[in-house]
Write a protein that holds these residues in place. Structure first.
Motif, mmCIF file in Angstrom:
data_model
loop_
_atom_site.group_PDB
_atom_site.id
_atom_site.type_symbol
_atom_site.label_atom_id
_atom_site.label_comp_id
_atom_site.label_asym_id
_atom_site.label_seq_id
_atom_site.Cartn_x
_atom_site.Cartn_y
_atom_site.Cartn_z
ATOM 1 N N UNK A 67 1.224 -8.734 4.289
ATOM 2 C CA UNK A 67 1.104 -7.301 4.452
ATOM 3 C C UNK A 67 1.314 -6.553 3.130
ATOM 4 N N UNK A 68 2.251 -7.023 2.330
ATOM 5 C CA UNK A 68 2.529 -6.354 1.060
ATOM 6 C C UNK A 68 1.431 -6.606 0.026
ATOM 7 N N UNK A 69 0.708 -7.705 0.116
ATOM 8 C CA UNK A 69 -0.314 -8.044 -0.856
ATOM 9 C C UNK A 69 -1.680 -7.449 -0.549
ATOM 10 N N UNK A 70 -1.886 -6.960 0.643
ATOM 11 C CA UNK A 70 -3.219 -6.432 0.972
ATOM 12 C C UNK A 70 -3.444 -5.069 0.447
#
Length: 70
Positions: A67-70
């Motif tokens: 979620x944090x990398x998208x």
């Protein structure tokens, strides 16, 4: 290099897929325990909840990273 892969590539692979396979194997073992002990629905739920809490953190970590990398 081992088989053409670096140590970082090998450890990254096994931290992702190796632990995932181990989690699936542990779910199978918990299911076998519930089946052989004739625990019933609630007993199986308690077994899966109690023994499965340990790797929910690992699964949550993967979801949070995605979620944090998208």
């Amino acid at each position: 290099m081992i088989f053409g892969f670096t140590e970082a590539q090998i450890s990254g692979f096994f931290l992702t897929y190796g632990i995932g396979a181990f989690i699936v194997f542990m779910l199978f073992i918990i299911g076998q325990l519930a089946w052989e002990s004739k625990a019933g629905r609630f007993g199986a739920f308690v077994l899966f909840l109690g023994l499965g809490v340990g790797f929910t953190g690992f699964l949550a970590k993967g979801v949070i990273q995605w979620w944090l990398q998208r």
